[in-house]
Enzyme design. Structure first.
Site, PDB file in Angstrom:
ATOM      1  N   ARG A 251      42.428  41.299  31.982  1.00 52.50           N
ATOM      2  CA  ARG A 251      41.212  42.096  32.109  1.00 52.50           C
ATOM      3  C   ARG A 251      41.598  43.552  32.331  1.00 52.50           C
ATOM      4  O   ARG A 251      42.564  43.863  33.028  1.00 52.50           O
ATOM      5  CB  ARG A 251      40.350  41.628  33.299  1.00 52.50           C
ATOM      6  N   GLU A 280      35.596  49.203  27.232  1.00 49.43           N
ATOM      7  CA  GLU A 280      35.794  48.541  25.946  1.00 49.43           C
ATOM      8  C   GLU A 280      34.624  48.825  25.005  1.00 49.43           C
ATOM      9  O   GLU A 280      33.482  48.568  25.370  1.00 49.43           O
ATOM     10  CB  GLU A 280      35.980  47.039  26.157  1.00 49.43           C
ATOM     11  N   HIS A 299      40.085  43.481  22.851  1.00 46.93           N
ATOM     12  CA  HIS A 299      39.722  42.312  23.643  1.00 46.93           C
ATOM     13  C   HIS A 299      39.339  41.133  22.743  1.00 46.93           C
ATOM     14  O   HIS A 299      38.318  40.453  22.964  1.00 46.93           O
ATOM     15  CB  HIS A 299      38.579  42.644  24.599  1.00 46.93           C
TER      16      HIS A 299
END
Length: 349
Positions: A251, A280, A299
């Site tokens: 993360r 993100e 991601h």
């Protein structure tokens, strides 16, 4: 009221936002008698407030930057959802859910740890191999027409290297297994596991400082929480072996991006593979994106057809179990279960 309308009004209502999810989620829910699923618009305040107010279960994406803050599961949102019994986070993480607030409200929370573990473990090695084989630099040279010498793009092997895994859960243990196949020596730090369990999962148990000092590759696989936020910062990068590689598919926020950039600029580290970011997506001008010794993805480690399908199926199955009074396999707040059952019973009477 007709019999059909009465059945619909008596059904348990599961809601989700109109963000992408594998169709398996809706299909699983719709296949269960007494359950209904409703898709709420993330951008329509009035409709979504009304939909959540009468919901018994709420499935929410685990990615904070995908879910508008208004619809993340906070104490204020829970106060507007008196009928809500359970929340399902659509991933191993649960950044969009305040678990403590849910416990206080008597709401059970589940995540989908392990559902996309194979996908994320594979991404870890995609990043690592891209770094050591210098794939980004090689492709850039080919595109620029400057690939005159193969030796100028010489890579390295990972066989015989030391891999340090921070967090040996569902994903970390798979990474350890893959690493063994590449002939790597594996060590791991995980405060939630005994030394015996770490060994059983294929790694040598060490403390985090020992791991940072000894590993040729440091790979993060721990959750983002109060204990891990900012855990890998300037001091940690300074502790790592000169020329080591840093990889994270965990993360954003666990590692300090500016501190990592400084370590790369100073030549202390040889490269980084990053699938996760504090924001993100990161801005196109982010310093880490501009470096040839950084391999970056958006991601997408767990975003595979197989991983997303397993997450959707797991989310639906756990919601179905909870609304039937069966304890789910990935309950994040087990202390809430007796109260959850009491609230469920009150609803069914």
């Amino acid at each position: 009221m007709s019999q059909t309308a009465r059945r619909l009004s008596d059904s348990m209502r599961i809601v989700r936002l109109d963000l992408w999810i594998d169709p398996a989620f809706d299909a699983c829910i719709k296949g269960e008698p007494g359950l209904s699923v409703e898709v709420l618009p993330a951008r329509d305040e009035a409709v979504t407030v009304a939909g959540l107010a009468g919901a018994h279960a709420y499935h929410v994406s685990a990615a904070k930057d995908e879910v508008p803050a208004r619809w993340q599961v906070s104490a204020s949102l829970l106060a507007q959802c008196p009928a809500l019994l359970c929340v399902s986070s659509g991933g191993a993480g649960y950044d969009t859910v305040d678990v403590a607030a849910c416990t206080q409200a008597g709401v059970a929370v589940v995540n989908q740890a392990g559902a996309n573990a194979a996908s994320v473990a594979e991404m870890t090695f995609a990043l690592l191999l891209s770094l050591v084989k210098r794939l980004r630099e090689s492709q850039a040279a080919l595109l620029a027409g400057s690939a005159a010498s193969r030796e100028a793009l010489m890579g390295r092997e990972i066989e015989g290297r030391v891999l340090g895994i921070v967090g040996l859960g569902e994903i970390g243990r798979r990474v350890a297994r893959i690493a063994a196949g590449f002939g790597m020596r594996v060590m791991a730090s995980d405060p939630l596991l005994t030394s015996e369990e770490i060994r059983a999962r294929g790694a040598e148990p060490v403390s985090l400082p020992q791991l940072l000092e000894q590993a040729d590759v440091v790979s993060l696989h721990c959750p983002l929480n109060d204990e891990t936020r900012g855990m890998i910062g300037a001091e940690a990068f300074a502790t790592m072996r000169p020329g080591a590689l840093f990889v994270s598919t965990a993360r954003g926020g666990i590692h300090d991006e500016q501190a990592l950039l400084s370590a790369l600029q100073l030549g202390r580290l040889a490269g980084a593979g990053l699938d996760v970011w504090s924001q993100e997506p990161p801005s196109p001008g982010h310093g880490l994106l501009l470096r040839s010794d950084v391999v970056a993805t958006y991601h997408t480690g767990g975003v595979t057809h197989e991983g997303r399908r397993k997450v959707a199926q797991g989310s639906a199955s756990q919601i179905i179990d909870m609304l039937a009074g069966r304890r789910p396999s990935r309950l994040l707040n087990p202390e809430v279960w007796p109260r959850f059952l009491e609230r469920l019973g009150q609803r069914q009477r």
